[in-house]
Write a protein that holds these residues in place. Sequence first.
Motif, mmCIF file in Angstrom:
data_model
loop_
_atom_site.group_PDB
_atom_site.id
_atom_site.type_symbol
_atom_site.label_atom_id
_atom_site.label_comp_id
_atom_site.label_asym_id
_atom_site.label_seq_id
_atom_site.Cartn_x
_atom_site.Cartn_y
_atom_site.Cartn_z
ATOM 1 N N THR A 117 0.858 -1.062 -0.138
ATOM 2 C CA THR A 117 0.071 0.039 0.012
ATOM 3 C C THR A 117 0.937 1.288 0.052
ATOM 4 O O THR A 117 1.785 1.528 0.880
ATOM 5 C CB THR A 117 -0.858 -0.025 1.301
ATOM 6 N N ALA A 118 0.705 2.303 -0.858
ATOM 7 C CA ALA A 118 1.368 3.148 -1.269
ATOM 8 C C ALA A 118 1.117 4.179 -2.234
ATOM 9 O O ALA A 118 0.250 3.705 -3.064
ATOM 10 C CB ALA A 118 2.871 3.091 -1.355
ATOM 11 N N ILE A 119 1.553 5.222 -2.551
ATOM 12 C CA ILE A 119 1.301 5.932 -3.720
ATOM 13 C C ILE A 119 2.499 5.790 -4.345
ATOM 14 O O ILE A 119 3.705 5.640 -4.151
ATOM 15 C CB ILE A 119 1.474 7.536 -3.249
ATOM 16 N N TYR A 120 1.998 5.240 -5.756
ATOM 17 C CA TYR A 120 3.318 5.041 -6.923
ATOM 18 C C TYR A 120 3.331 6.136 -7.663
ATOM 19 O O TYR A 120 2.483 6.511 -8.444
ATOM 20 C CB TYR A 120 2.751 3.397 -7.246
ATOM 21 N N TYR A 121 4.685 6.244 -8.090
ATOM 22 C CA TYR A 121 5.038 7.485 -8.935
ATOM 23 C C TYR A 121 5.974 6.847 -10.110
ATOM 24 O O TYR A 121 6.693 5.590 -9.882
ATOM 25 C CB TYR A 121 5.845 8.188 -8.248
ATOM 26 N N CYS A 122 6.003 7.380 -11.116
ATOM 27 C CA CYS A 122 6.987 6.966 -12.321
ATOM 28 C C CYS A 122 7.749 8.316 -12.485
ATOM 29 O O CYS A 122 7.286 9.401 -12.272
ATOM 30 C CB CYS A 122 6.379 6.406 -13.417
ATOM 31 N N ALA A 123 9.076 8.127 -12.981
ATOM 32 C CA ALA A 123 9.842 9.032 -13.300
ATOM 33 C C ALA A 123 10.911 8.626 -14.353
ATOM 34 O O ALA A 123 10.953 7.478 -14.669
ATOM 35 C CB ALA A 123 10.539 9.723 -12.176
ATOM 36 N N GLN A 155 16.365 7.337 -6.777
ATOM 37 C CA GLN A 155 15.563 8.551 -7.140
ATOM 38 C C GLN A 155 16.221 9.874 -7.581
ATOM 39 O O GLN A 155 15.616 10.606 -8.205
ATOM 40 C CB GLN A 155 14.410 8.585 -6.249
ATOM 41 N N ARG A 156 17.462 10.079 -6.854
ATOM 42 C CA ARG A 156 17.977 11.345 -7.128
ATOM 43 C C ARG A 156 18.407 11.468 -8.453
ATOM 44 O O ARG A 156 18.634 12.611 -9.131
ATOM 45 C CB ARG A 156 19.330 11.441 -6.275
ATOM 46 N N THR A 157 18.508 10.471 -9.340
ATOM 47 C CA THR A 157 18.826 10.583 -10.744
ATOM 48 C C THR A 157 17.862 10.712 -11.544
ATOM 49 O O THR A 157 17.746 10.633 -12.895
ATOM 50 C CB THR A 157 19.807 9.495 -11.358
ATOM 51 N N TYR A 158 16.627 10.688 -11.089
ATOM 52 C CA TYR A 158 15.073 10.847 -11.674
ATOM 53 C C TYR A 158 14.417 12.173 -11.905
ATOM 54 O O TYR A 158 14.745 12.997 -11.105
ATOM 55 C CB TYR A 158 14.235 9.847 -11.346
ATOM 56 N N ASN A 159 13.869 12.311 -13.014
ATOM 57 C CA ASN A 159 13.122 13.694 -13.086
ATOM 58 C C ASN A 159 11.703 13.548 -13.698
ATOM 59 O O ASN A 159 11.435 12.312 -14.406
ATOM 60 C CB ASN A 159 14.053 14.709 -13.680
ATOM 61 N N ARG A 160 11.049 14.558 -14.143
ATOM 62 C CA ARG A 160 9.838 14.369 -14.747
ATOM 63 C C ARG A 160 8.752 13.391 -14.226
ATOM 64 O O ARG A 160 8.279 12.911 -14.527
ATOM 65 C CB ARG A 160 9.927 14.007 -16.120
ATOM 66 N N TRP A 161 8.831 13.782 -12.613
ATOM 67 C CA TRP A 161 8.030 12.819 -11.932
ATOM 68 C C TRP A 161 6.506 12.977 -12.246
ATOM 69 O O TRP A 161 5.727 14.114 -12.373
ATOM 70 C CB TRP A 161 8.177 13.117 -10.382
#
Length: 123
Positions: free
Chosen positions: A90-96, A107-113
Amino acid sequence: QVQLVESGGGLVQPGGSLRLSCAASGFTLDRYAIGWFRQAPGKEREGVTCISSRGRTNYADSVEGRFTISRDNAKNTVYLQMNSLTPEDTAIYYCAASALCSGNIDQRTYNRWGQGTQVTVSS
């Protein structure tokens, strides 16, 4: 507008399945690695899985064997198939988006969340 949009979240019983989608708008996904991340209540956001531009994948230990990431460049979309779900998912799921899909899914290397989609696993 350049953005990623997640969809497919919802309420599912333990042991059930969901498929999340991450659709790109304003740019093409095929040059990018795409990662899925999640943030549970009261916890820090964590990396779940990623897929490189060539289709190589990495998974967090907690989801290995249960989750599968895939991409359909023709549809400009990345998918996350989640099986054998437990309440701990259970969580909020994000893509980036990122240049690389590294083993530690940093995650520090990801953008455009994207804005995220809620997944709730409960009976």
